[in-house]
Design a protein around this motif. Sequence first.
Motif, PDB file in Angstrom:
ATOM      1  N   GLN A  66      95.087 -38.752 -49.600  1.00  0.00           N
ATOM      2  CA  GLN A  66      96.260 -39.019 -48.757  1.00  0.00           C
ATOM      3  C   GLN A  66      97.083 -37.756 -48.515  1.00  0.00           C
ATOM      4  O   GLN A  66      97.706 -37.617 -47.471  1.00  0.00           O
ATOM      5  N   HIS A  67      97.086 -36.837 -49.469  1.00  0.00           N
ATOM      6  CA  HIS A  67      98.015 -35.705 -49.407  1.00  0.00           C
ATOM      7  C   HIS A  67      97.368 -34.329 -49.383  1.00  0.00           C
ATOM      8  O   HIS A  67      98.018 -33.358 -49.007  1.00  0.00           O
ATOM      9  N   GLY A  68      96.120 -34.214 -49.814  1.00  0.00           N
ATOM     10  CA  GLY A  68      95.478 -32.902 -49.928  1.00  0.00           C
ATOM     11  C   GLY A  68      95.054 -32.333 -48.591  1.00  0.00           C
ATOM     12  O   GLY A  68      94.693 -33.063 -47.673  1.00  0.00           O
ATOM     13  N   ASP A  69      95.074 -31.010 -48.494  1.00  0.00           N
ATOM     14  CA  ASP A  69      94.762 -30.326 -47.233  1.00  0.00           C
ATOM     15  C   ASP A  69      93.451 -29.548 -47.256  1.00  0.00           C
ATOM     16  O   ASP A  69      92.870 -29.303 -46.201  1.00  0.00           O
ATOM     17  N   ASP A  70      92.979 -29.136 -48.408  1.00  0.00           N
ATOM     18  CA  ASP A  70      91.798 -28.281 -48.517  1.00  0.00           C
ATOM     19  C   ASP A  70      90.539 -29.072 -48.121  1.00  0.00           C
ATOM     20  O   ASP A  70      90.152 -30.017 -48.807  1.00  0.00           O
ATOM     21  N   ALA A  71      89.898 -28.678 -47.016  1.00  0.00           N
ATOM     22  CA  ALA A  71      88.750 -29.417 -46.479  1.00  0.00           C
ATOM     23  C   ALA A  71      87.598 -29.483 -47.478  1.00  0.00           C
ATOM     24  O   ALA A  71      86.962 -30.539 -47.636  1.00  0.00           O
ATOM     25  N   GLU A  72      87.330 -28.388 -48.153  1.00  0.00           N
ATOM     26  CA  GLU A  72      86.236 -28.358 -49.121  1.00  0.00           C
ATOM     27  C   GLU A  72      86.529 -29.269 -50.312  1.00  0.00           C
ATOM     28  O   GLU A  72      85.666 -30.023 -50.768  1.00  0.00           O
ATOM     29  N   LEU A  73      87.750 -29.224 -50.796  1.00  0.00           N
ATOM     30  CA  LEU A  73      88.141 -30.065 -51.926  1.00  0.00           C
ATOM     31  C   LEU A  73      88.191 -31.535 -51.518  1.00  0.00           C
ATOM     32  O   LEU A  73      87.810 -32.419 -52.297  1.00  0.00           O
TER      33      LEU A  73
END
Length: 117
Positions: free
Chosen positions: A87-94
Amino acid sequence: MTTRTNLVAAVLLIATVFGTFACAQQQTKASPPLSSQSNAASMEMRKAMMQGQSMSMPMTGDVDKDFATMMTMHHRQAIAMIDVYLQHGDDAELRALAQHMKQAQQKEIIEMAPHKK
């Protein structure tokens, strides 16, 4: 054999609780200042992680059943944390890794279900 089974189950539970607690403590000490939105998301994720620790699970004496039950609880906690991150993370790989982890953990919950009976 019952004493050994109970000992193994207790060790698994203690390792899970202390490992999670140590990880949370380390994150708290090493965390840089966060924006209020990031801080709220991080706190929500921590709450998901800590919620499972407050649940009490009596040991049955069947190490197979206890292992499957405790791992299912552990995976559900992880899925709750992943959902917060997605919902909140931005890192595409993660994010891709988190989605992969969620699918794997959901599959393992299904695979362990027959062993909890």
